[in-house]
Scaffold this motif. Structure first.
Motif, PDB file in Angstrom:
ATOM      1  N   TYR A 209      31.636  30.083  28.646  1.00  0.00           N
ATOM      2  CA  TYR A 209      31.671  31.413  27.740  1.00  0.00           C
ATOM      3  C   TYR A 209      33.067  31.843  27.595  1.00  0.00           C
ATOM      4  O   TYR A 209      33.202  32.861  26.830  1.00  0.00           O
ATOM      5  N   GLY A 210      34.205  31.271  28.015  1.00  0.00           N
ATOM      6  CA  GLY A 210      35.539  31.944  27.811  1.00  0.00           C
ATOM      7  C   GLY A 210      36.190  32.376  29.129  1.00  0.00           C
ATOM      8  O   GLY A 210      35.310  33.129  29.892  1.00  0.00           O
ATOM      9  N   ALA A 211      37.331  32.623  28.819  1.00  0.00           N
ATOM     10  CA  ALA A 211      37.973  33.227  30.245  1.00  0.00           C
ATOM     11  C   ALA A 211      37.827  34.686  30.205  1.00  0.00           C
ATOM     12  O   ALA A 211      37.842  35.226  31.191  1.00  0.00           O
ATOM     13  N   ARG A 212      37.694  35.460  29.034  1.00  0.00           N
ATOM     14  CA  ARG A 212      38.121  36.833  28.930  1.00  0.00           C
ATOM     15  C   ARG A 212      37.161  37.630  29.718  1.00  0.00           C
ATOM     16  O   ARG A 212      37.217  38.483  30.355  1.00  0.00           O
ATOM     17  N   PRO A 213      35.813  37.241  29.577  1.00  0.00           N
ATOM     18  CA  PRO A 213      34.645  37.952  30.404  1.00  0.00           C
ATOM     19  C   PRO A 213      34.722  37.746  31.659  1.00  0.00           C
ATOM     20  O   PRO A 213      34.335  38.656  32.491  1.00  0.00           O
ATOM     21  N   VAL A 214      35.281  36.499  32.225  1.00  0.00           N
ATOM     22  CA  VAL A 214      35.350  36.168  33.593  1.00  0.00           C
ATOM     23  C   VAL A 214      36.421  37.201  34.024  1.00  0.00           C
ATOM     24  O   VAL A 214      36.162  37.853  35.108  1.00  0.00           O
ATOM     25  N   ILE A 215      37.632  37.273  33.404  1.00  0.00           N
ATOM     26  CA  ILE A 215      38.595  38.038  33.934  1.00  0.00           C
ATOM     27  C   ILE A 215      38.267  39.675  34.035  1.00  0.00           C
ATOM     28  O   ILE A 215      38.624  40.299  35.073  1.00  0.00           O
ATOM     29  N   LEU A 216      37.648  40.032  33.121  1.00  0.00           N
ATOM     30  CA  LEU A 216      36.912  41.544  33.136  1.00  0.00           C
ATOM     31  C   LEU A 216      36.175  41.677  34.198  1.00  0.00           C
ATOM     32  O   LEU A 216      36.040  42.822  35.065  1.00  0.00           O
ATOM     33  N   GLY A 217      35.257  40.867  34.447  1.00  0.00           N
ATOM     34  CA  GLY A 217      34.287  41.127  35.807  1.00  0.00           C
ATOM     35  C   GLY A 217      35.168  41.291  37.085  1.00  0.00           C
ATOM     36  O   GLY A 217      34.743  41.857  38.077  1.00  0.00           O
ATOM     37  N   GLY A 218      36.141  40.194  37.066  1.00  0.00           N
ATOM     38  CA  GLY A 218      37.004  40.259  38.275  1.00  0.00           C
ATOM     39  C   GLY A 218      37.671  41.636  38.404  1.00  0.00           C
ATOM     40  O   GLY A 218      37.895  42.143  39.523  1.00  0.00           O
ATOM     41  N   LEU A 219      38.037  42.323  37.475  1.00  0.00           N
ATOM     42  CA  LEU A 219      38.789  43.308  37.475  1.00  0.00           C
ATOM     43  C   LEU A 219      37.862  44.538  37.914  1.00  0.00           C
ATOM     44  O   LEU A 219      38.494  45.440  38.817  1.00  0.00           O
ATOM     45  N   VAL A 220      36.822  44.629  37.728  1.00  0.00           N
ATOM     46  CA  VAL A 220      35.789  45.647  38.055  1.00  0.00           C
ATOM     47  C   VAL A 220      35.646  45.408  39.600  1.00  0.00           C
ATOM     48  O   VAL A 220      35.687  46.521  40.133  1.00  0.00           O
ATOM     49  N   CYS A 221      35.568  44.167  40.114  1.00  0.00           N
ATOM     50  CA  CYS A 221      35.517  44.093  41.507  1.00  0.00           C
ATOM     51  C   CYS A 221      36.535  44.531  42.243  1.00  0.00           C
ATOM     52  O   CYS A 221      36.570  45.027  43.351  1.00  0.00           O
ATOM     53  N   ALA A 222      37.855  44.396  41.781  1.00  0.00           N
ATOM     54  CA  ALA A 222      38.989  44.787  42.417  1.00  0.00           C
ATOM     55  C   ALA A 222      39.223  46.072  42.326  1.00  0.00           C
ATOM     56  O   ALA A 222      39.459  46.608  43.333  1.00  0.00           O
ATOM     57  N   ILE A 223      38.869  46.776  41.284  1.00  0.00           N
ATOM     58  CA  ILE A 223      38.750  48.440  41.515  1.00  0.00           C
ATOM     59  C   ILE A 223      37.778  48.855  42.507  1.00  0.00           C
ATOM     60  O   ILE A 223      38.358  49.703  43.323  1.00  0.00           O
TER      61      ILE A 223
END
Length: 432
Positions: free
Chosen positions: A81-95
């Motif tokens: 699916y690409g790297a961008r949506p995976v990065i966004l999911g990770g950022l939500v978890c970090a917050i």
């Protein structure tokens, strides 16, 4: 072998595509909050929340355990699916993880928070490296990884200054504010991904089904000898390096070397400053040279650094201990890091076919997550049982293992993957 021409920061930025500049723009801000918490998390768990050192080290290991678990699926999702949506999911978890950790008064809450941070740790590295590899190519890519690492350390360094002056174990609320600030800084890259880079998916086109490696699985990739040795080196680098930054280093510094939290924070600041100032110099020196030799140099510097650090335990609480702690983290370890980050990510991505870049970076990340699991648990167990000498000795032996692994890897990859430019290789052959 002749040395490639030096490249300054202005020239580098001018050569980058627009997407590459946007990706770099968020790095320092994102890591600012991380720098406020990085040196102090295990101190927070042990000295503020009252968890014993062994439990604190184990809880810190949860970040890597969860990261290891999610890394494999993350690599598959990146390729599909690409790297961008995976990065966004990770950022939500970090917050969510940082907010929870700020108020985590029990081991259960702290563990849940660290698990969320582990998700972000597990997906961010393979996703970010894969995304960069789709935007930046060739020699510029290796330099990008080095500059990115320097900016990471700039953010951590500035955050470390703030944390070292602001955080105090006698005022628990200062830790709460630091973790909340860390959560806030993760919103910046999320906004960039949703705004200026919303068109960038970070997914390579798949080859035809009958082409080699068109449907390669993790098992197929891991059967390749060069990948196996890459994993071995990654595990050792992480166990001796990043697996100790948040655990072994601050714990040994406080419990064995008996220096203050301000000294620990200052050592991180010096570390980051050295990396920021030295990264371009290092990149210009290693460009076009064998990356495996660069990793060998990293191991040699780190072995010496661990010996210096171990010696601080012989003079606890003294000026010599303070100097040794700062020299270990701030000078010797930092120089080794600049060498490693100029070689290892580029080595991985030049080895990987475009459509499998997510999986290759996930394997790379998993190897570092494995070391990050081993590192805190090993440090916590040995230091809690008064085995500080054994701890230091194992770190030095591990450096010897990196040298052996790099030598084996060099025999199994092409000069191009190893960072040797074709023109320079031909020049050497012609001169013989």
């Amino acid at each position: 072998m002749s040395t490639p021409p030096a490249l300054g920061l202005r020239d580098f930025l001018a050569a980058l595509p627009r997407e590459g500049r946007w990706l770099l723009a968020t790095v320092t801000i994102q890591l600012l909050g991380r720098g406020m918490t990085l040196p102090f998390t295990i101190i927070y768990l042990h000295e503020v929340r009252g968890f014993d050192l062994g439990l604190a080290g184990t809880l810190m290991g949860l970040i890597a355990i969860v990261g290891f678990v999610v890394t494999g699926p993350a690599g598959t999702l990146i390729d599909r699916y690409g790297a961008r949506p995976v990065i966004l999911g990770g950022l939500v978890c970090a917050i969510a993880g940082d907010v929870t950790l700020a108020f985590g008064t029990t081991p259960v809450l702290a563990g849940a928070a660290l698990c969320l941070l582990g998700v972000q740790a597990g997906v961010s590295w393979p996703a970010a490296n894969a995304l960069v590899a789709t935007v930046v190519e060739g020699e510029l890519r290796q330099r990008y990884y080095g500059v990115n690492f320097a900016l990471i350390n700039l953010g951590i360094g500035v955050g470390g200054v703030i944390g070292g002056l602001f955080i105090d174990v006698t005022r628990p609320e200062t830790f709460t504010y630091a973790f909340l600030a860390n959560a806030a800084t993760f919103t910046i890259p999320a906004l960039v991904m949703l705004g200026p880079l919303r068109h960038l998916h970070g997914r390579a086109a798949r080859p035809a089904a009958d082409e080699p490696d068109a449907t390669a699985s993790y098992a197929t990739i891991l059967r390749r000898p060069e990948v196996v040795w890459l994993v071995v080196i990654g595990v050792l680098l992480s166990t001796l390096g990043y697996g100790q930054i948040e655990s072994g280093f601050p714990a040994y510094s406080r419990q064995i070397s008996e220096v203050s939290t301000r000294v620990v924070g200052f050592a991180f600041v010096v570390n980051c400053a050295v990396i920021v100032l030295a990264q371009f110099w290092v990149m210009n020196r290693v460009s076009g040279r064998r990356r495996t030799r660069v990793l060998i140099a990293t191991a040699g510097i780190w072995a010496f650094a661990w010996v210096v650090f171990g010696a601080t335990g012989l003079v606890p609480g003294s000026v010599a201990a303070i100097v040794g702690v700062v020299a270990f983290q701030g000078l010797f370890f930092a120089l080794g890091e600049t060498l490693m980050q100029s070689a290892f990510p580029a080595l991985t991505n030049d080895m990987a076919p475009d459509h499998l870049r997510g999986r290759y970076n996930a394997i790379n990340s998993a190897s570092f997550q494995t070391g990050a699991i081993i590192g805190p648990i090993l440090a916590g167990f040995l230091l809690e049982h008064d085995q500080s000498t054994v701890f230091i000795a194992l770190m030095v032996v591990g450096c010897v293992g990196i040298v052996a692994g790099a030598m084996r890897l060099e025999r199994r990859i092409t000069p191009a993957v190893n960072g040797v430019r074709p023109a320079l290789t031909a020049e050497r052959v012609g001169s013989n």
